[in-house]
Design a protein around this motif. Structure first.
Motif, mmCIF file in Angstrom:
data_model
loop_
_atom_site.group_PDB
_atom_site.id
_atom_site.type_symbol
_atom_site.label_atom_id
_atom_site.label_comp_id
_atom_site.label_asym_id
_atom_site.label_seq_id
_atom_site.Cartn_x
_atom_site.Cartn_y
_atom_site.Cartn_z
ATOM 1 N N LEU A 155 1.985 10.539 4.417
ATOM 2 C CA LEU A 155 0.844 9.749 4.863
ATOM 3 C C LEU A 155 0.258 10.338 6.131
ATOM 4 O O LEU A 155 0.993 10.841 6.985
ATOM 5 C CB LEU A 155 1.263 8.303 5.141
ATOM 6 N N GLU A 156 -1.062 10.245 6.260
ATOM 7 C CA GLU A 156 -1.751 10.655 7.485
ATOM 8 C C GLU A 156 -2.002 9.475 8.399
ATOM 9 O O GLU A 156 -1.943 9.619 9.617
ATOM 10 C CB GLU A 156 -3.091 11.308 7.146
ATOM 11 N N ALA A 157 -2.339 8.316 7.810
ATOM 12 C CA ALA A 157 -2.682 7.141 8.615
ATOM 13 C C ALA A 157 -2.588 5.888 7.765
ATOM 14 O O ALA A 157 -2.605 5.956 6.533
ATOM 15 C CB ALA A 157 -4.096 7.272 9.180
ATOM 16 N N ALA A 158 -2.503 4.752 8.457
ATOM 17 C CA ALA A 158 -2.434 3.452 7.793
ATOM 18 C C ALA A 158 -3.265 2.464 8.593
ATOM 19 O O ALA A 158 -3.468 2.631 9.794
ATOM 20 C CB ALA A 158 -0.989 2.975 7.712
ATOM 21 N N ALA A 159 -3.739 1.420 7.902
ATOM 22 C CA ALA A 159 -4.492 0.363 8.566
ATOM 23 C C ALA A 159 -4.081 -0.982 7.988
ATOM 24 O O ALA A 159 -3.823 -1.092 6.785
ATOM 25 C CB ALA A 159 -5.989 0.566 8.378
ATOM 26 N N VAL A 160 -4.016 -1.987 8.863
ATOM 27 C CA VAL A 160 -3.704 -3.355 8.458
ATOM 28 C C VAL A 160 -4.766 -4.268 9.054
ATOM 29 O O VAL A 160 -5.064 -4.173 10.250
ATOM 30 C CB VAL A 160 -2.320 -3.801 8.964
ATOM 31 N N VAL A 161 -5.321 -5.143 8.235
ATOM 32 C CA VAL A 161 -6.225 -6.182 8.721
ATOM 33 C C VAL A 161 -5.435 -7.478 8.662
ATOM 34 O O VAL A 161 -4.963 -7.886 7.603
ATOM 35 C CB VAL A 161 -7.512 -6.261 7.874
ATOM 36 N N THR A 162 -5.275 -8.089 9.824
ATOM 37 C CA THR A 162 -4.420 -9.258 9.938
ATOM 38 C C THR A 162 -4.842 -10.117 11.123
ATOM 39 O O THR A 162 -5.461 -9.622 12.058
ATOM 40 C CB THR A 162 -2.944 -8.816 10.116
ATOM 41 N N ALA A 176 7.982 1.025 6.698
ATOM 42 C CA ALA A 176 7.570 1.597 5.414
ATOM 43 C C ALA A 176 6.719 2.843 5.633
ATOM 44 O O ALA A 176 6.887 3.855 4.949
ATOM 45 C CB ALA A 176 6.803 0.553 4.597
ATOM 46 N N VAL A 177 5.820 2.792 6.603
ATOM 47 C CA VAL A 177 4.994 3.969 6.927
ATOM 48 C C VAL A 177 5.872 5.077 7.482
ATOM 49 O O VAL A 177 5.757 6.240 7.090
ATOM 50 C CB VAL A 177 3.879 3.603 7.931
ATOM 51 N N ARG A 178 6.781 4.735 8.384
ATOM 52 C CA ARG A 178 7.639 5.734 9.036
ATOM 53 C C ARG A 178 8.554 6.454 8.050
ATOM 54 O O ARG A 178 8.950 7.595 8.291
ATOM 55 C CB ARG A 178 8.473 5.095 10.156
ATOM 56 N N ASP A 179 8.883 5.798 6.933
ATOM 57 C CA ASP A 179 9.699 6.463 5.914
ATOM 58 C C ASP A 179 9.015 7.719 5.392
ATOM 59 O O ASP A 179 9.674 8.691 5.035
ATOM 60 C CB ASP A 179 9.975 5.517 4.733
ATOM 61 N N LEU A 180 7.690 7.715 5.349
ATOM 62 C CA LEU A 180 6.933 8.864 4.853
ATOM 63 C C LEU A 180 6.295 9.695 5.953
ATOM 64 O O LEU A 180 6.000 10.874 5.741
ATOM 65 C CB LEU A 180 5.813 8.394 3.914
ATOM 66 N N ALA A 181 6.041 9.071 7.100
ATOM 67 C CA ALA A 181 5.291 9.763 8.143
ATOM 68 C C ALA A 181 5.693 9.247 9.516
ATOM 69 O O ALA A 181 5.108 8.285 10.012
ATOM 70 C CB ALA A 181 3.798 9.564 7.921
ATOM 71 N N PRO A 182 6.663 9.863 10.136
ATOM 72 C CA PRO A 182 7.153 9.382 11.432
ATOM 73 C C PRO A 182 6.098 9.320 12.531
ATOM 74 O O PRO A 182 6.226 8.543 13.467
ATOM 75 C CB PRO A 182 8.248 10.388 11.806
ATOM 76 N N ALA A 237 0.834 -1.205 0.000
ATOM 77 C CA ALA A 237 0.000 0.000 0.000
ATOM 78 C C ALA A 237 0.870 1.257 0.000
ATOM 79 O O ALA A 237 0.570 2.224 -0.710
ATOM 80 C CB ALA A 237 -0.950 -0.010 1.192
ATOM 81 N N VAL A 238 1.932 1.246 0.779
ATOM 82 C CA VAL A 238 2.857 2.394 0.794
ATOM 83 C C VAL A 238 3.503 2.543 -0.582
ATOM 84 O O VAL A 238 3.620 3.655 -1.108
ATOM 85 C CB VAL A 238 3.912 2.248 1.907
ATOM 86 N N ALA A 239 3.911 1.439 -1.195
ATOM 87 C CA ALA A 239 4.507 1.494 -2.535
ATOM 88 C C ALA A 239 3.529 2.083 -3.545
ATOM 89 O O ALA A 239 3.916 2.898 -4.395
ATOM 90 C CB ALA A 239 4.955 0.101 -2.969
ATOM 91 N N ALA A 240 2.256 1.702 -3.457
ATOM 92 C CA ALA A 240 1.244 2.262 -4.359
ATOM 93 C C ALA A 240 1.120 3.771 -4.154
ATOM 94 O O ALA A 240 1.019 4.528 -5.127
ATOM 95 C CB ALA A 240 -0.099 1.580 -4.129
ATOM 96 N N ALA A 241 1.135 4.200 -2.906
ATOM 97 C CA ALA A 241 1.038 5.634 -2.617
ATOM 98 C C ALA A 241 2.253 6.378 -3.167
ATOM 99 O O ALA A 241 2.106 7.415 -3.828
ATOM 100 C CB ALA A 241 0.906 5.854 -1.107
ATOM 101 N N VAL A 242 3.430 5.858 -2.905
ATOM 102 C CA VAL A 242 4.659 6.511 -3.369
ATOM 103 C C VAL A 242 4.705 6.559 -4.896
ATOM 104 O O VAL A 242 5.034 7.588 -5.488
ATOM 105 C CB VAL A 242 5.907 5.803 -2.803
ATOM 106 N N SER A 243 4.325 5.458 -5.543
ATOM 107 C CA SER A 243 4.389 5.424 -7.008
ATOM 108 C C SER A 243 3.332 6.329 -7.646
ATOM 109 O O SER A 243 3.439 6.673 -8.816
ATOM 110 C CB SER A 243 4.257 3.989 -7.525
ATOM 111 N N SER A 244 2.342 6.742 -6.853
ATOM 112 C CA SER A 244 1.331 7.686 -7.337
ATOM 113 C C SER A 244 1.666 9.129 -6.976
ATOM 114 O O SER A 244 0.880 10.030 -7.252
ATOM 115 C CB SER A 244 -0.039 7.317 -6.759
#
Length: 111
Positions: free
Chosen positions: A68-75, A87-93, A56-63
């Motif tokens: 990023l403001e927020a992320a969610a994982v269903v697991t 990966a999230v922290r690379d864009l949004a600490p 998901a982060v790769a899709a955002a970066v490639s677009s």
């Protein structure tokens, strides 16, 4: 957990849908600083392995997402793995990473 903000509920729903649609181990979604969302599922190929959140982060970066403001994982996992959080922290600490179960209930927030 407290009631989710509607925008956070949206990314949890997108993550849940990605996981269900593909039958993957995980689904994830991120919201960029412009309010756009990107969803993905785990990738497990012989030549490429990505967690759902990495995808998901790769899709955002490639677009062209600026951050990023927020992320969610269903697991079903007990925690969001370090590589996904990194990966999230690379864009949004400071962006929260919501971890939800298969029903979409948020069980943890990584800050």
């Amino acid at each position: 957990m407290a009631e989710l903000d509607p925008e956070d509920a949206k990314i949890v729903t997108l993550a849940r849908s990605s996981r269900a649609r593909t039958g993957a181990a995980e689904g994830a979604a991120v919201r960029d600083t412009d309010g756009r969302t990107y969803a993905a599922a785990s990738v497990d190929l012989p030549s490429l392995k990505l967690t759902a959140l990495q995808a998901a982060v790769a899709a955002a970066v490639s677009s062209g997402a600026p951050g990023l403001e927020a992320a969610a994982v269903v697991t079903a996992a007990d925690a969001v793995d370090a590589a996904s959080v990194a990966a999230v922290r690379d864009l949004a600490p400071q962006a929260p990473v919501l971890r939800a179960d298969a029903s979409g209930a948020v069980v943890d927030v990584v800050r």
